[in-house]
Design a protein around this motif. Sequence first.
Motif, short mmCIF file in Angstrom:
data_model
loop_
_atom_site.label_atom_id
_atom_site.label_comp_id
_atom_site.label_asym_id
_atom_site.label_seq_id
_atom_site.Cartn_x
_atom_site.Cartn_y
_atom_site.Cartn_z
N LYS A 187 0.81 -1.22 0.00
CA LYS A 187 0.00 0.00 0.00
C LYS A 187 0.84 1.27 0.00
O LYS A 187 0.31 2.37 0.16
N GLY A 188 2.12 1.12 -0.20
CA GLY A 188 3.00 2.29 -0.21
C GLY A 188 2.81 3.14 -1.45
O GLY A 188 2.18 2.74 -2.41
N LYS A 189 3.40 4.31 -1.42
CA LYS A 189 3.32 5.23 -2.55
C LYS A 189 4.02 4.65 -3.78
O LYS A 189 4.93 3.82 -3.66
N VAL A 190 3.60 5.11 -4.94
CA VAL A 190 4.19 4.63 -6.19
C VAL A 190 5.69 4.90 -6.22
O VAL A 190 6.47 4.07 -6.68
N ALA A 191 6.08 6.05 -5.71
CA ALA A 191 7.51 6.41 -5.72
C ALA A 191 8.33 5.41 -4.92
O ALA A 191 9.47 5.07 -5.30
N LEU A 192 7.76 4.90 -3.83
CA LEU A 192 8.47 3.92 -3.01
C LEU A 192 8.63 2.60 -3.76
O LEU A 192 9.70 2.00 -3.77
N LYS A 193 7.56 2.16 -4.41
CA LYS A 193 7.62 0.93 -5.20
C LYS A 193 8.63 1.06 -6.34
O LYS A 193 9.38 0.12 -6.64
N GLN A 194 8.65 2.23 -6.97
CA GLN A 194 9.60 2.45 -8.05
C GLN A 194 11.03 2.42 -7.54
O GLN A 194 11.93 1.90 -8.22
N ALA A 195 11.25 2.97 -6.36
CA ALA A 195 12.60 2.97 -5.78
C ALA A 195 13.08 1.55 -5.50
O ALA A 195 14.24 1.21 -5.75
N ILE A 196 12.18 0.72 -4.98
CA ILE A 196 12.54 -0.68 -4.71
C ILE A 196 12.83 -1.42 -6.01
O ILE A 196 13.80 -2.18 -6.12
N ALA A 197 11.96 -1.19 -7.01
CA ALA A 197 12.17 -1.83 -8.31
C ALA A 197 13.51 -1.41 -8.91
O ALA A 197 14.21 -2.23 -9.52
N GLN A 198 13.88 -0.16 -8.71
CA GLN A 198 15.17 0.32 -9.23
C GLN A 198 16.33 -0.35 -8.52
O GLN A 198 17.35 -0.70 -9.14
N ARG A 199 16.19 -0.59 -7.23
CA ARG A 199 17.25 -1.29 -6.50
C ARG A 199 17.39 -2.73 -6.98
O ARG A 199 18.50 -3.25 -7.10
N LEU A 200 16.26 -3.37 -7.26
CA LEU A 200 16.32 -4.73 -7.83
C LEU A 200 17.03 -4.72 -9.17
O LEU A 200 17.85 -5.59 -9.46
N GLN A 201 16.71 -3.73 -9.99
CA GLN A 201 17.37 -3.63 -11.30
C GLN A 201 18.86 -3.37 -11.14
O GLN A 201 19.68 -3.91 -11.90
N THR A 202 19.21 -2.56 -10.15
CA THR A 202 20.63 -2.23 -9.93
C THR A 202 21.44 -3.49 -9.58
O THR A 202 22.52 -3.71 -10.14
N VAL A 203 20.93 -4.31 -8.66
CA VAL A 203 21.69 -5.50 -8.29
C VAL A 203 21.73 -6.51 -9.44
O VAL A 203 22.71 -7.25 -9.58
N GLU A 204 20.70 -6.52 -10.29
CA GLU A 204 20.76 -7.35 -11.48
C GLU A 204 21.83 -6.84 -12.44
O GLU A 204 22.55 -7.62 -13.06
N ASP A 205 21.92 -5.52 -12.56
CA ASP A 205 22.97 -4.93 -13.40
C ASP A 205 24.36 -5.26 -12.86
O ASP A 205 25.32 -5.40 -13.63
#
Length: 273
Positions: A160-178
Amino acid sequence: MIQEEQIQEIIAKVIRRLAPRLGALGDKGELMVVFTAATVGFREAVQQVRDLILDGFQVRLAFSPAAEHLISSEIKQQLDGFPHVSMVEPATWLSFLKDARAVVVPLLSLNTLSKLSMLIADNTATNIILHALLMGKPVVVARNGADPSDKGREELGFHKGKVALKQAIAQRLQTVEDYGCISTDIRQLRNTVKFMLMSEDAPDVKQREITSSSPVPTLSISKRFVTADEVLHAWRTGANLNVGYASGMTPLAQDLARRYGVVLTTGNDGLPT
């Protein structure tokens, strides 16, 4: 009356007798299995580790400080009786890592994900993961405990968090994949580890000469979904993979195609996707 401890001891004895007959010979090499304090998919995580042991791998367990406090006792109990399981001491993790074939993270917490994305190695768990990446070793992480879109997190109310928070987490997942982490669903952890090690063991495909008169072979997929098996086969044979007649690819197939540069084409035109 039989106590719970006695029941657990009996179960462990049975496992010790049966596990070698089921394939738990420890002949497939060592895996460093790093637990962080995520709880989404806990039971499945333990089962996936058990399956890897039965596949013939030796398992060296390591825990983040929070995981050591919260779940280490339960995990050790769940693995009691399985052969080729040992603990990694904080002072000796580097020597174990040098011998390990891969690092496996069955429960990736949001805290550990954030540290990894910022290259923070402040405990045994993050040190093992980051140094494995620096050594070029396969690092397979189950993303469920950190992925905001995972149904398990929704059941806990963590959606139920804000969209910005979900996007930040998704970006961190992408970063560790990179950085090199192979992210997968917890239910595919065992298969992902096995496929990654199969691809590491396979002989390198020779680089194709641009001036070569021999056309690059193309393998066509006629079934609905492209799997990691087809991608690895194309990679080993130096072929392109025509996925035009398939309706999708499994996440692991996509990861392997990207990692190993398998050219994907569509339809009859042979054009890259």
